[in-house]
Design an enzyme around this catalytic site. Sequence first.
Site, PDB file in Angstrom:
ATOM      1  N   ASP A  13       0.805  -1.224   0.000  1.00  0.00           N
ATOM      2  CA  ASP A  13       0.000   0.000   0.000  1.00  0.00           C
ATOM      3  C   ASP A  13       0.837   1.273   0.000  1.00  0.00           C
ATOM      4  O   ASP A  13       0.455   2.292   0.573  1.00  0.00           O
ATOM      5  CB  ASP A  13      -0.965   0.012   1.216  1.00  0.00           C
ATOM      6  CG  ASP A  13      -1.883  -1.195   1.209  1.00  0.00           C
ATOM      7  OD1 ASP A  13      -2.264  -1.637   0.106  1.00  0.00           O
ATOM      8  OD2 ASP A  13      -2.214  -1.703   2.288  1.00  0.00           O
ATOM      9  N   GLU A  14       1.983   1.233  -0.651  1.00  0.00           N
ATOM     10  CA  GLU A  14       2.870   2.399  -0.710  1.00  0.00           C
ATOM     11  C   GLU A  14       2.427   3.394  -1.766  1.00  0.00           C
ATOM     12  O   GLU A  14       3.067   4.417  -1.973  1.00  0.00           O
ATOM     13  CB  GLU A  14       4.314   1.964  -1.019  1.00  0.00           C
ATOM     14  CG  GLU A  14       4.945   1.013   0.008  1.00  0.00           C
ATOM     15  CD  GLU A  14       4.703  -0.445  -0.321  1.00  0.00           C
ATOM     16  OE1 GLU A  14       3.852  -0.744  -1.195  1.00  0.00           O
ATOM     17  OE2 GLU A  14       5.361  -1.307   0.298  1.00  0.00           O
ATOM     18  N   LYS A  16       1.779   2.280  -5.083  1.00  0.00           N
ATOM     19  CA  LYS A  16       2.397   1.780  -6.321  1.00  0.00           C
ATOM     20  C   LYS A  16       1.495   2.066  -7.518  1.00  0.00           C
ATOM     21  O   LYS A  16       1.964   2.439  -8.591  1.00  0.00           O
ATOM     22  CB  LYS A  16       2.644   0.258  -6.220  1.00  0.00           C
ATOM     23  CG  LYS A  16       3.561  -0.134  -5.086  1.00  0.00           C
ATOM     24  CD  LYS A  16       3.639  -1.639  -4.917  1.00  0.00           C
ATOM     25  CE  LYS A  16       2.380  -2.263  -4.402  1.00  0.00           C
ATOM     26  NZ  LYS A  16       2.021  -1.930  -3.014  1.00  0.00           N
ATOM     27  N   LYS A  18      -0.544   4.463  -8.145  1.00  0.00           N
ATOM     28  CA  LYS A  18      -0.443   5.850  -8.628  1.00  0.00           C
ATOM     29  C   LYS A  18       0.784   6.015  -9.534  1.00  0.00           C
ATOM     30  O   LYS A  18       0.696   6.621 -10.606  1.00  0.00           O
ATOM     31  CB  LYS A  18      -0.366   6.821  -7.436  1.00  0.00           C
ATOM     32  CG  LYS A  18       0.004   8.207  -7.889  1.00  0.00           C
ATOM     33  CD  LYS A  18      -0.049   9.299  -6.848  1.00  0.00           C
ATOM     34  CE  LYS A  18       0.630  10.522  -7.454  1.00  0.00           C
ATOM     35  NZ  LYS A  18       0.401  11.751  -6.752  1.00  0.00           N
ATOM     36  N   GLY A  40      -4.547  -4.273  -3.776  1.00  0.00           N
ATOM     37  CA  GLY A  40      -5.557  -3.248  -4.039  1.00  0.00           C
ATOM     38  C   GLY A  40      -4.810  -1.990  -4.404  1.00  0.00           C
ATOM     39  O   GLY A  40      -4.198  -1.368  -3.549  1.00  0.00           O
ATOM     40  N   HIS A  41      -4.778  -1.666  -5.697  1.00  0.00           N
ATOM     41  CA  HIS A  41      -4.006  -0.514  -6.177  1.00  0.00           C
ATOM     42  C   HIS A  41      -4.964   0.595  -6.586  1.00  0.00           C
ATOM     43  O   HIS A  41      -5.873   0.361  -7.383  1.00  0.00           O
ATOM     44  CB  HIS A  41      -3.109  -0.929  -7.355  1.00  0.00           C
ATOM     45  CG  HIS A  41      -2.070  -1.928  -6.966  1.00  0.00           C
ATOM     46  ND1 HIS A  41      -1.137  -2.420  -7.837  1.00  0.00           N
ATOM     47  CD2 HIS A  41      -1.798  -2.528  -5.772  1.00  0.00           C
ATOM     48  CE1 HIS A  41      -0.351  -3.270  -7.208  1.00  0.00           C
ATOM     49  NE2 HIS A  41      -0.738  -3.365  -5.954  1.00  0.00           N
ATOM     50  N   GLN A 232       1.994  -5.956  -3.361  1.00  0.00           N
ATOM     51  CA  GLN A 232       2.470  -6.030  -1.974  1.00  0.00           C
ATOM     52  C   GLN A 232       3.747  -5.173  -1.820  1.00  0.00           C
ATOM     53  O   GLN A 232       3.961  -4.262  -2.584  1.00  0.00           O
ATOM     54  CB  GLN A 232       2.727  -7.479  -1.536  1.00  0.00           C
ATOM     55  CG  GLN A 232       1.467  -8.316  -1.360  1.00  0.00           C
ATOM     56  CD  GLN A 232       0.871  -8.830  -2.648  1.00  0.00           C
ATOM     57  OE1 GLN A 232       1.544  -9.493  -3.425  1.00  0.00           O
ATOM     58  NE2 GLN A 232      -0.383  -8.539  -2.901  1.00  0.00           N
ATOM     59  N   SER A 421       5.243  12.622  -3.670  1.00  0.00           N
ATOM     60  CA  SER A 421       3.812  12.705  -3.931  1.00  0.00           C
ATOM     61  C   SER A 421       3.112  13.414  -2.779  1.00  0.00           C
ATOM     62  O   SER A 421       3.383  13.135  -1.617  1.00  0.00           O
ATOM     63  CB  SER A 421       3.264  11.290  -4.125  1.00  0.00           C
ATOM     64  OG  SER A 421       1.864  11.309  -4.243  1.00  0.00           O
ATOM     65  N   GLY A 423      -0.461  13.996  -2.816  1.00  0.00           N
ATOM     66  CA  GLY A 423      -1.900  13.780  -2.921  1.00  0.00           C
ATOM     67  C   GLY A 423      -2.156  12.639  -3.882  1.00  0.00           C
ATOM     68  O   GLY A 423      -1.256  12.228  -4.622  1.00  0.00           O
TER      69      GLY A 423
HETATM   70  P1  GDP Z   1      -0.851   0.435  -3.581  1.00  0.00           P
HETATM   71  O1  GDP Z   1      -1.462  -0.842  -3.121  1.00  0.00           O
HETATM   72  O2  GDP Z   1       0.616   0.487  -3.335  1.00  0.00           O
HETATM   73  O3  GDP Z   1      -1.182   0.808  -4.998  1.00  0.00           O
HETATM   74  O4  GDP Z   1      -1.484   1.571  -2.643  1.00  0.00           O
HETATM   75  P2  GDP Z   1      -3.047   1.726  -2.193  1.00  0.00           P
HETATM   76  O5  GDP Z   1      -3.840   2.174  -3.353  1.00  0.00           O
HETATM   77  O6  GDP Z   1      -3.504   0.489  -1.479  1.00  0.00           O
HETATM   78  O7  GDP Z   1      -2.932   2.837  -1.078  1.00  0.00           O
HETATM   79  C1  GDP Z   1      -2.464   4.118  -1.348  1.00  0.00           C
HETATM   80  C2  GDP Z   1      -3.567   5.149  -1.003  1.00  0.00           C
HETATM   81  O8  GDP Z   1      -2.999   6.445  -0.917  1.00  0.00           O
HETATM   82  C3  GDP Z   1      -4.631   5.252  -2.071  1.00  0.00           C
HETATM   83  O9  GDP Z   1      -5.863   5.544  -1.456  1.00  0.00           O
HETATM   84  C4  GDP Z   1      -4.151   6.434  -2.926  1.00  0.00           C
HETATM   85  O10 GDP Z   1      -5.211   7.074  -3.629  1.00  0.00           O
HETATM   86  C5  GDP Z   1      -3.579   7.327  -1.878  1.00  0.00           C
HETATM   87  N1  GDP Z   1      -2.464   8.187  -2.286  1.00  0.00           N
HETATM   88  C6  GDP Z   1      -1.516   7.979  -3.228  1.00  0.00           C
HETATM   89  N2  GDP Z   1      -0.568   8.932  -3.205  1.00  0.00           N
HETATM   90  C7  GDP Z   1      -0.939   9.788  -2.223  1.00  0.00           C
HETATM   91  C8  GDP Z   1      -0.356  10.964  -1.691  1.00  0.00           C
HETATM   92  O11 GDP Z   1       0.706  11.428  -2.067  1.00  0.00           O
HETATM   93  N3  GDP Z   1      -1.039  11.568  -0.662  1.00  0.00           N
HETATM   94  C9  GDP Z   1      -2.197  11.100  -0.174  1.00  0.00           C
HETATM   95  N4  GDP Z   1      -2.788  11.764   0.821  1.00  0.00           N
HETATM   96  N5  GDP Z   1      -2.776   9.965  -0.645  1.00  0.00           N
HETATM   97  C10 GDP Z   1      -2.139   9.326  -1.647  1.00  0.00           C
HETATM   98  P1  IMO Z   2      -0.872  -4.121  -2.282  1.00  0.00           P
HETATM   99  O1  IMO Z   2      -0.450  -4.654  -3.623  1.00  0.00           O
HETATM  100  C1  IMO Z   2      -0.862  -4.612   2.060  1.00  0.00           C
HETATM  101  C2  IMO Z   2      -0.826  -8.726   3.600  1.00  0.00           C
HETATM  102  C3  IMO Z   2      -2.065  -9.198   4.337  1.00  0.00           C
HETATM  103  C4  IMO Z   2      -1.434 -10.175   5.326  1.00  0.00           C
HETATM  104  C5  IMO Z   2      -0.326 -10.818   4.479  1.00  0.00           C
HETATM  105  C6  IMO Z   2      -0.692 -12.143   3.852  1.00  0.00           C
HETATM  106  O2  IMO Z   2      -2.178  -3.415  -2.305  1.00  0.00           O
HETATM  107  O3  IMO Z   2       0.222  -3.338  -1.653  1.00  0.00           O
HETATM  108  P2  IMO Z   2      -2.232 -12.839   1.794  1.00  0.00           P
HETATM  109  O4  IMO Z   2      -3.709 -12.636   1.567  1.00  0.00           O
HETATM  110  O5  IMO Z   2      -1.374 -12.237   0.742  1.00  0.00           O
HETATM  111  O6  IMO Z   2      -1.890 -14.263   2.078  1.00  0.00           O
HETATM  112  O7  IMO Z   2      -1.933 -12.043   3.171  1.00  0.00           O
HETATM  113  O8  IMO Z   2      -0.022  -9.878   3.469  1.00  0.00           O
HETATM  114  N1  IMO Z   2      -1.068  -8.185   2.234  1.00  0.00           N
HETATM  115  C7  IMO Z   2      -1.048  -6.882   1.922  1.00  0.00           C
HETATM  116  N2  IMO Z   2      -0.866  -5.790   2.696  1.00  0.00           N
HETATM  117  N3  IMO Z   2      -0.976  -4.465   0.731  1.00  0.00           N
HETATM  118  C8  IMO Z   2      -1.141  -5.551  -0.076  1.00  0.00           C
HETATM  119  O9  IMO Z   2      -1.143  -5.460  -1.420  1.00  0.00           O
HETATM  120  C9  IMO Z   2      -1.203  -6.832   0.513  1.00  0.00           C
HETATM  121  N4  IMO Z   2      -1.353  -8.083   0.051  1.00  0.00           N
HETATM  122  C10 IMO Z   2      -1.256  -8.902   1.096  1.00  0.00           C
HETATM  123  O10 IMO Z   2      -2.707  -8.132   5.012  1.00  0.00           O
HETATM  124  O11 IMO Z   2      -0.835  -9.475   6.383  1.00  0.00           O
HETATM  125 MG    MG Z   3      -2.924  -1.556  -1.790  1.00  0.00          MG
END
Ligand code: GDP
Ligand code: IMO
Ligand code: MG
Length: 433
Positions: A13-14, A16, A18, A40-41, A232, A421, A423
Site C-alpha cells: 500500500d505504498e 504503487k 499511482k 488493491g491498487h 504487496q 507525492s 496527494g
Molecule cells: P498500492 O497498493 O501500493 O497501490 O497503494 P493503495 O492504493 O492500497 O494505497 C495508497 C492510497 O494512498 C490510495 O488511497 C491512494 O489514492 C492514496 N495516495 C496515493 N498517493 C498519495 C499521496 O501522495 N497523498 C495522499 N494523501 N494519498 C495518496
Molecule cells: P498491495 O499490492 C498490504 C498482507 C495481508 C497479510 C499478508 C498475507 O495493495 O500493496 P495474503 O492474503 O497475501 O496471504 O496475506 O499480506 N497483504 C497486503 N498488505 N498491501 C497488499 O497489497 C497486501 N497483500 C497482502 O494483510 O498481512
Molecule cells: Mg494496496
Amino acid sequence: MGATAVIGLQWGDEAKGKIVDLLTKEHDIVVRYQGGANAGHTVVFDGQKFKLSLIPSGIFRHNVQSVIANGVVIDPASILGEIESLTSRGVAIDTNLMISDRAHVIFPWHKEEDRLMNDMGVGKEAIGTTMRGIGPCYRDKIGRSSAIRFGDLFRSDLKEKIEKIAAIKNRSLPGLAPNAEAAAQVKVMDAGEIYRQYAEYAEKLRPFVADVTGYLLDAVDAGKKILFEGAQGALLDIDYGTFPYVTSSNSSGVGISAGSGVPARYIDRLIGIVKAYTTRVGGGPFPTELDNEIGQKIRDRGNEYGTVTKRPRRCGWFDAVAARYTARLSGVTEISLMLLDVLSTFDEISICTAYEIDGKTTTHFPANAEDLRRVKPVLETHPGWSEDITRISRYADLPENAKKYVARISEVIGKPISMVSVGPSREQTIAVE
Ligand code: GDP
Ligand code: IMO
Ligand code: MG
C-alpha cells in the site's frame, strides 16, 4: 532502453498504483507478475477513483498492453468482476488485456483453506491474510499434484481434474478445523457445480488467455518498453520479508524474472516506492508502530484503511533500517516518496535509523520475525511543518522542513529520491530537482 519496475519497499500500500499509472504513458506494456486479488491498487485522475486488484494499473491507456503474467494467482470470478466494473465505468478492455496460460487458478477450496489456516494462527498471532486464497493456491502450485493453470481450463480433462482435486480437498479440509463442530461447518466442494462454474468463467476469459511468456520475450527482442508493476511490498516477500507474516510470493524485486519470464538484465530502472511513514495490515512485527494518538492521527490524515479488506492499517514512523534493506535487496535505482502531505501539521516527525537489540545498536534487518519483535527503534526527531502542501507542484516551493525530511530519508536509505507525492491524483506529484 530496458524495462522499468515499480516495487513497494514496505508492507504494501505504498501507492504503487499511482506511480504505475503515471509511468504507463512512457511504456508499451504493463505487467503484473506476482500476487493476486490480495492487492488493491488505487488510481485517481480526472476526479475519478479506481481500485484495481488483478488488472494492471496501466489499463486506463488503451494503446498500452496490460499483461497478467505466469507468477500471478487468479480467481476467475474476481477478474471477471473487475473487468465488468471497469467496463461499466467506460474503460475499454479487449485485446489490451492478456492473461498467461501459465498463471495458476484460485478455486473455492483455496479460499476455504485460507480461512481455516488463518484461524489456526502461526506462533504468537495470526497472519491476518486477505482471505483471497492466495497462500493455498501458491502452495498447490509448488506441490504440483493439485494445481490447475489457466491453460488447463480449456483442456478436455478439466472435469476429471476438478473431480480428483475436490475429492482430496473434501478429505483434507475438515482436518484443518480446530474441532468437530467447526469441521462440520467446512464447505463441501461440489465438483460438478465447480466444474460447471469454471467452464463458464473459462469461456468468458478465453479471449484474454495467451502464451504471455513468448509474447514478452518477443517484446524484449523488439525493444518494446515494459513496465513491471509489483504488488504487496518487499517486507511481505516470502523469502526476504518478515516470515511467516508475509504473503506467499516474491514481492520484492527478486520476483520479477520468475514471475514474468523476462531476464533480470533487461530491467535497468527500478523505482522503490515508500510512504513518508510506515503502515502494515495484518499480523507480524512492526518496530516503529505507534499504537497511540500519533498513529491515529496518521491513520486519519492518510485515510489508512485497507483497499481490499477495509481493515484499519497499523501506522508508525518511517523505518529506514527496513527500507534500506529492501531497497538494496530489490536493486532499486531511485525512490518515490509518497503521501508526504499526510505528515503536515505534526510538530515533530521521527525516522528510525537503527535498531537496539540485546544491548547492541545495529542497522542490520533481522531474518527472524521474533527477533524483529524484540528490537527497539532508535529514533531521530525532525521538526515538522504546518503548511498544507497538497497544491505544491515545484520541489523548491515545499516548506524547508519538508525538504530537509525528504533529503534525510534519501540519505538514510542510500538512494536518490526522484519523485515526491503530495496527494492521490496524477498532478499531485513533484519531480525532485
Ligand atoms: P498500492 O497498493 O501500493 O497501490 O497503494 P493503495 O492504493 O492500497 O494505497 C495508497 C492510497 O494512498 C490510495 O488511497 C491512494 O489514492 C492514496 N495516495 C496515493 N498517493 C498519495 C499521496 O501522495 N497523498 C495522499 N494523501 N494519498 C495518496
Ligand atoms: P498491495 O499490492 C498490504 C498482507 C495481508 C497479510 C499478508 C498475507 O495493495 O500493496 P495474503 O492474503 O497475501 O496471504 O496475506 O499480506 N497483504 C497486503 N498488505 N498491501 C497488499 O497489497 C497486501 N497483500 C497482502 O494483510 O498481512
Ligand atoms: Mg494496496
